[in-house]
Design an enzyme around this catalytic site. Structure first.
Site, PDB file in Angstrom:
ATOM      1  N   ILE A  68       0.821  -1.214   0.000  1.00  0.00           N
ATOM      2  CA  ILE A  68       0.000   0.000   0.000  1.00  0.00           C
ATOM      3  C   ILE A  68       0.858   1.268   0.000  1.00  0.00           C
ATOM      4  O   ILE A  68       0.376   2.348  -0.334  1.00  0.00           O
ATOM      5  CB  ILE A  68      -0.985  -0.018   1.212  1.00  0.00           C
ATOM      6  CG1 ILE A  68      -2.206   0.844   0.935  1.00  0.00           C
ATOM      7  CG2 ILE A  68      -0.307   0.355   2.500  1.00  0.00           C
ATOM      8  CD1 ILE A  68      -3.097   0.320  -0.148  1.00  0.00           C
ATOM      9  N   GLU A 100       8.100  -4.010  10.443  1.00  0.00           N
ATOM     10  CA  GLU A 100       6.825  -3.307  10.650  1.00  0.00           C
ATOM     11  C   GLU A 100       5.690  -4.298  10.886  1.00  0.00           C
ATOM     12  O   GLU A 100       4.872  -4.111  11.786  1.00  0.00           O
ATOM     13  CB  GLU A 100       6.529  -2.430   9.420  1.00  0.00           C
ATOM     14  CG  GLU A 100       5.265  -1.614   9.543  1.00  0.00           C
ATOM     15  CD  GLU A 100       4.915  -0.885   8.240  1.00  0.00           C
ATOM     16  OE1 GLU A 100       5.833  -0.450   7.513  1.00  0.00           O
ATOM     17  OE2 GLU A 100       3.711  -0.787   7.955  1.00  0.00           O
ATOM     18  N   HIS A 134       6.756 -11.994   5.087  1.00  0.00           N
ATOM     19  CA  HIS A 134       6.399 -11.515   3.747  1.00  0.00           C
ATOM     20  C   HIS A 134       7.652 -11.226   2.948  1.00  0.00           C
ATOM     21  O   HIS A 134       8.652 -10.755   3.478  1.00  0.00           O
ATOM     22  CB  HIS A 134       5.495 -10.275   3.799  1.00  0.00           C
ATOM     23  CG  HIS A 134       6.010  -9.154   4.660  1.00  0.00           C
ATOM     24  ND1 HIS A 134       5.946  -9.193   6.027  1.00  0.00           N
ATOM     25  CD2 HIS A 134       6.605  -7.985   4.348  1.00  0.00           C
ATOM     26  CE1 HIS A 134       6.466  -8.082   6.527  1.00  0.00           C
ATOM     27  NE2 HIS A 134       6.897  -7.337   5.520  1.00  0.00           N
ATOM     28  N   HIS A 179       9.127  -8.998  -0.089  1.00  0.00           N
ATOM     29  CA  HIS A 179       8.901  -7.815  -0.935  1.00  0.00           C
ATOM     30  C   HIS A 179       9.453  -8.109  -2.324  1.00  0.00           C
ATOM     31  O   HIS A 179      10.635  -8.474  -2.463  1.00  0.00           O
ATOM     32  CB  HIS A 179       9.677  -6.602  -0.404  1.00  0.00           C
ATOM     33  CG  HIS A 179       9.214  -6.049   0.904  1.00  0.00           C
ATOM     34  ND1 HIS A 179       8.386  -4.952   0.996  1.00  0.00           N
ATOM     35  CD2 HIS A 179       9.480  -6.414   2.188  1.00  0.00           C
ATOM     36  CE1 HIS A 179       8.164  -4.660   2.272  1.00  0.00           C
ATOM     37  NE2 HIS A 179       8.823  -5.532   3.027  1.00  0.00           N
TER      38      HIS A 179
HETATM   39  P1  AMP Z   1       8.210  -4.611   6.790  1.00  0.00           P
HETATM   40  O1  AMP Z   1       7.466  -5.326   7.898  1.00  0.00           O
HETATM   41  O2  AMP Z   1       9.228  -3.633   7.348  1.00  0.00           O
HETATM   42  O3  AMP Z   1       8.819  -5.565   5.803  1.00  0.00           O
HETATM   43  O4  AMP Z   1       7.180  -3.709   5.998  1.00  0.00           O
HETATM   44  C1  AMP Z   1       5.818  -4.028   5.925  1.00  0.00           C
HETATM   45  C2  AMP Z   1       5.271  -3.547   4.604  1.00  0.00           C
HETATM   46  O5  AMP Z   1       3.872  -3.794   4.608  1.00  0.00           O
HETATM   47  C3  AMP Z   1       5.474  -2.051   4.299  1.00  0.00           C
HETATM   48  O6  AMP Z   1       6.113  -1.900   3.044  1.00  0.00           O
HETATM   49  C4  AMP Z   1       4.029  -1.499   4.274  1.00  0.00           C
HETATM   50  O7  AMP Z   1       3.841  -0.480   3.319  1.00  0.00           O
HETATM   51  C5  AMP Z   1       3.211  -2.737   3.954  1.00  0.00           C
HETATM   52  N1  AMP Z   1       1.846  -2.689   4.455  1.00  0.00           N
HETATM   53  C6  AMP Z   1       1.444  -2.396   5.715  1.00  0.00           C
HETATM   54  N2  AMP Z   1       0.093  -2.450   5.798  1.00  0.00           N
HETATM   55  C7  AMP Z   1      -0.360  -2.764   4.565  1.00  0.00           C
HETATM   56  C8  AMP Z   1      -1.653  -2.958   3.999  1.00  0.00           C
HETATM   57  N3  AMP Z   1      -2.772  -2.822   4.739  1.00  0.00           N
HETATM   58  N4  AMP Z   1      -1.739  -3.279   2.698  1.00  0.00           N
HETATM   59  C9  AMP Z   1      -0.635  -3.414   1.940  1.00  0.00           C
HETATM   60  N5  AMP Z   1       0.615  -3.245   2.413  1.00  0.00           N
HETATM   61  C10 AMP Z   1       0.758  -2.916   3.708  1.00  0.00           C
END
Ligand code: AMP
Length: 132
Positions: free
Chosen positions: A30, A88, A93, A95
């Protein structure tokens, strides 16, 4: 408590889905580094990628490979970058990021897309997907 990604997988929170099978779900980030930035998530909640059992890890890589191929067909770019962070959202997940310059890999520069742009790119990646 369920992670935000489990809520997305279960449809409680909307997402721009690009792919799904019985074990994995892929959707657009997002807050993308670049247009087409996609996250690939195991449906079974696990916090850290290297806590997955080896078979689940390899299956995640295989599914990510297929999604990356579809992104590559859809989004003009130098290459698809792959990274795992998880600081985060504590739900494994991968990327997958279309890279144009090194900036796209840094998570400091973000792309603003409209709802229509998100939906269009998700549909196009989904169309180019071959899951078998
Ligand atoms: P990280 O945990 O640091 O690998 O990052 C988590 C990723 O999830 C970030 O790039 C956010 O932009 C993404 N993210 C968080 N919430 C959402 C959502 N509701 N939909 C899509 N992506 C998300």
């Amino acid at each position: 408590m369920s992670t935000i990604f489990t809520k997305i997988i279960e449809g409680e929170i909307p997402s721009y889905k690009v792919a799904e099978n019985d074990a994995f779900y892929a959707f657009l980030d997002i807050n993308p580094n670049a247009k087409g930035h996609t996250l690939v998530v195991p449906k079974k909640e696990e916090n850290k990628i290297f806590d997955l059992d080896e078979k689940s890890y390899l299956n995640l890589m295989q599914f990510s490979y297929r999604v990356a191929k579809a992104i590559e067909k859809t989004v003009p770019c130098e290459r698809i970058g792959m990274t795992v962070i998880g600081l985060e959202v504590p739900h494994v997940h991968v990327h997958l990021i279309p890279l144009h310059t090194m900036d796209d890999a840094t998570f400091s520069k973000k792309e603003k897309l409209s709802t229509e742009e998100f939906q269009t790119i998700a549909n196009e990646i989904a169309k180019n997907l071959c899951l078998t």
